[in-house]
Design a protein around this motif. Structure first.
Motif, PDB file in Angstrom:
ATOM      1  N   VAL A  42      -3.574   0.461  -3.016  1.00 31.70           N
ATOM      2  CA  VAL A  42      -4.412   1.520  -2.555  1.00 31.70           C
ATOM      3  C   VAL A  42      -5.320   0.903  -1.435  1.00 31.70           C
ATOM      4  CG1 VAL A  42      -6.459   2.769  -2.917  1.00 31.70           C
ATOM      5  CG2 VAL A  42      -4.573   2.696  -4.615  1.00 31.70           C
ATOM      6  N   GLU A  43      -5.562   1.374  -0.201  1.00 27.37           N
ATOM      7  CA  GLU A  43      -6.188   1.069   1.020  1.00 27.37           C
ATOM      8  C   GLU A  43      -7.232   2.072   1.491  1.00 27.37           C
ATOM      9  OE1 GLU A  43      -5.565  -1.417   5.049  1.00 27.37           O
ATOM     10  OE2 GLU A  43      -3.815  -1.104   3.614  1.00 27.37           O
ATOM     11  N   CYS A  44      -8.378   1.636   1.805  1.00 24.48           N
ATOM     12  CA  CYS A  44      -9.541   2.690   2.289  1.00 24.48           C
ATOM     13  C   CYS A  44      -9.863   2.101   3.529  1.00 24.48           C
ATOM     14  CB  CYS A  44     -10.759   2.686   1.277  1.00 24.48           C
ATOM     15  SG  CYS A  44     -11.950   3.875   1.752  1.00 24.48           S
ATOM     16  N   LEU A  45      -9.799   3.077   4.482  1.00 23.47           N
ATOM     17  CA  LEU A  45     -10.007   3.024   5.962  1.00 23.47           C
ATOM     18  C   LEU A  45     -11.461   3.137   6.058  1.00 23.47           C
ATOM     19  CD1 LEU A  45      -6.969   3.354   6.036  1.00 23.47           C
ATOM     20  CD2 LEU A  45      -7.281   4.228   8.189  1.00 23.47           C
ATOM     21  N   VAL A  53      -8.227   8.307   3.939  1.00 19.00           N
ATOM     22  CA  VAL A  53      -8.375   8.049   5.566  1.00 19.00           C
ATOM     23  C   VAL A  53      -9.811   9.281   5.813  1.00 19.00           C
ATOM     24  CG1 VAL A  53      -7.440   8.834   7.684  1.00 19.00           C
ATOM     25  CG2 VAL A  53      -6.114   7.768   5.856  1.00 19.00           C
ATOM     26  N   TYR A  63      -3.609   5.768   0.889  1.00 21.09           N
ATOM     27  CA  TYR A  63      -4.418   5.363   1.969  1.00 21.09           C
ATOM     28  C   TYR A  63      -5.571   6.220   1.909  1.00 21.09           C
ATOM     29  CZ  TYR A  63      -0.943   2.229   4.334  1.00 21.09           C
ATOM     30  OH  TYR A  63      -0.074   1.631   4.422  1.00 21.09           O
ATOM     31  N   ARG A  94      -6.857   3.628  14.071  1.00 19.65           N
ATOM     32  CA  ARG A  94      -6.148   3.379  13.031  1.00 19.65           C
ATOM     33  C   ARG A  94      -5.940   4.447  12.115  1.00 19.65           C
ATOM     34  NH1 ARG A  94      -8.648  -0.376   8.197  1.00 19.65           N
ATOM     35  NH2 ARG A  94      -6.750  -0.486   6.884  1.00 19.65           N
ATOM     36  N   ALA A 140      -1.444   9.572   2.408  1.00 20.10           N
ATOM     37  CA  ALA A 140      -2.864   9.557   2.972  1.00 20.10           C
ATOM     38  C   ALA A 140      -3.711  10.549   2.395  1.00 20.10           C
ATOM     39  CB  ALA A 140      -2.830   9.711   4.490  1.00 20.10           C
ATOM     40  N   ILE A 160      -2.085   5.801  10.796  1.00 19.17           N
ATOM     41  CA  ILE A 160      -1.941   5.781   9.371  1.00 19.17           C
ATOM     42  C   ILE A 160      -1.315   7.112   9.133  1.00 19.17           C
ATOM     43  CG2 ILE A 160      -2.821   5.776   6.902  1.00 19.17           C
ATOM     44  CD1 ILE A 160      -1.945   3.225   8.291  1.00 19.17           C
ATOM     45  N   THR A 171       0.925  -1.195  -0.006  1.00 18.13           N
ATOM     46  CA  THR A 171      -0.068  -0.048   0.097  1.00 18.13           C
ATOM     47  C   THR A 171       0.820   1.311  -0.122  1.00 18.13           C
ATOM     48  OG1 THR A 171      -1.824  -0.923   1.049  1.00 18.13           O
ATOM     49  CG2 THR A 171      -1.646   1.234   1.290  1.00 18.13           C
ATOM     50  N   VAL A 184       2.370   7.885   7.160  1.00 13.47           N
ATOM     51  CA  VAL A 184       2.926   8.247   5.829  1.00 13.47           C
ATOM     52  C   VAL A 184       3.668   9.193   5.882  1.00 13.47           C
ATOM     53  CG1 VAL A 184       0.339   7.295   5.205  1.00 13.47           C
ATOM     54  CG2 VAL A 184       0.696   9.640   5.843  1.00 13.47           C
ATOM     55  N   THR A 197       4.715   7.033   0.706  1.00 16.94           N
ATOM     56  CA  THR A 197       3.233   6.770   1.163  1.00 16.94           C
ATOM     57  C   THR A 197       2.627   8.002   1.491  1.00 16.94           C
ATOM     58  OG1 THR A 197       4.241   6.551   3.328  1.00 16.94           O
ATOM     59  CG2 THR A 197       4.029   4.411   2.077  1.00 16.94           C
TER      60      THR A 197
END
Length: 251
Positions: free
Chosen positions: A108-111, A9, A7, A22, A80, A26, A4, A30, A78
């Motif tokens: 890609v990550e989605c919180l 956020v 992010y 979390r 966010a 993050i 990843t 980043v 990285t």
């Protein structure tokens, strides 16, 4: 799965307590935080006790920023992405950057986290099993067309609206969907003066039109069209067995 590098956020829509552990972690890990307004996000970061480089990323510069960001992300930096409030990418910039990252194989990550339409939907008291999120209606071109397309929508409908357009929008919804259609208006969600008003579209229009000032981000929830669709007339018993020749032969 690729590592990843980007992010998404979510940040509080009002109450600063509505941020996850979390999300805080993050934002602290980043290298860079992309945000709509560096002043707004700067205050949030200061509240969280975090110091990170903030880079402006908003509706008016995202097409110029994406190629530069992709180059940095491809090298392993990285980042966010946050918006002024809520989950980035929902009626806020974010889609373009996510799409291009995925196209280049970047992780890609989605919180999970705050978004305004969920509490507004649940507080409306209308059916939440099936709903459609419409976001902001077109301001000018295509507005009436979009409204007319929703006349037969059976699912609960959710709209975002600004304070200076809410009265006009309620009036147009009443005109197209019917003045007696049940609806609710949520304003200042999670904040000190949070308010949800439920009634008909006509009564809500009258309520907000009578107010000297209207403040805060607004979510409008409208009940779907619950009237059954008109049924085609069925032929009578004597007509079922009548042939075309019999019809043509009548005087």
């Amino acid at each position: 799965m690729p590592n990843t590098v980007l992010y998404l956020v979510p940040t509080p829509i009002g109450n600063l307590e509505d941020i996850t552990l979390r999300a805080i972690r993050i934002l602290g890990e980043v290298g860079t935080v992309l945000c709509e307004d560096t002043r707004t996000s700067g205050r949030l970061m200061q509240h969280l006790g975090l110091k990170k480089p903030l880079l402006s990323y908003h509706l008016h510069n995202e097409h110029q920023q994406v190629p530069r960001l992709l180059e940095r992300l491809a090298k392993g930096e990285t980042m966010a992405l946050i918006s002024d409030a809520g989950t980035p990418g929902i009626s806020d910039p974010g889609f373009l950057l996510v799409r291009e990252c995925l196209a280049q194989g970047l992780g890609v990550e989605c919180l999970p986290g705050p978004t305004a339409f969920v509490p507004a939907l649940l507080k409306s008291g209308f059916g939440a099993e099936r709903f459609t999120f419409e976001g902001f209606l077109p301001v000018k071109k295509g507005r009436q067309t979009r409204l007319k397309e929703l006349t037969s929508e059976t699912r609960t409908m959710i709209f975002y609206e600004s304070p200076h357009r809410i009265v006009k929008t309620l009036g147009q919804l009443a005109e197209v969907l019917g003045p007696e259609r049940p609806a609710s208006v949520s304003r200042e969600l999670t904040k000190l003066f949070e308010e949800t008003v439920t009634g008909t579209l006509a009564s809500l229009e009258a309520d907000f039109a009578a107010r000297p000032t209207i403040k805060g981000e607004i979510v409008v929830v409208v009940e779907g069209n619950l009237a059954p669709p008109p049924r085609e007339p069925r032929p009578g018993r004597e007509d079922r067995y009548r042939s075309d020749d019999d019809v043509d032969g009548e005087d």
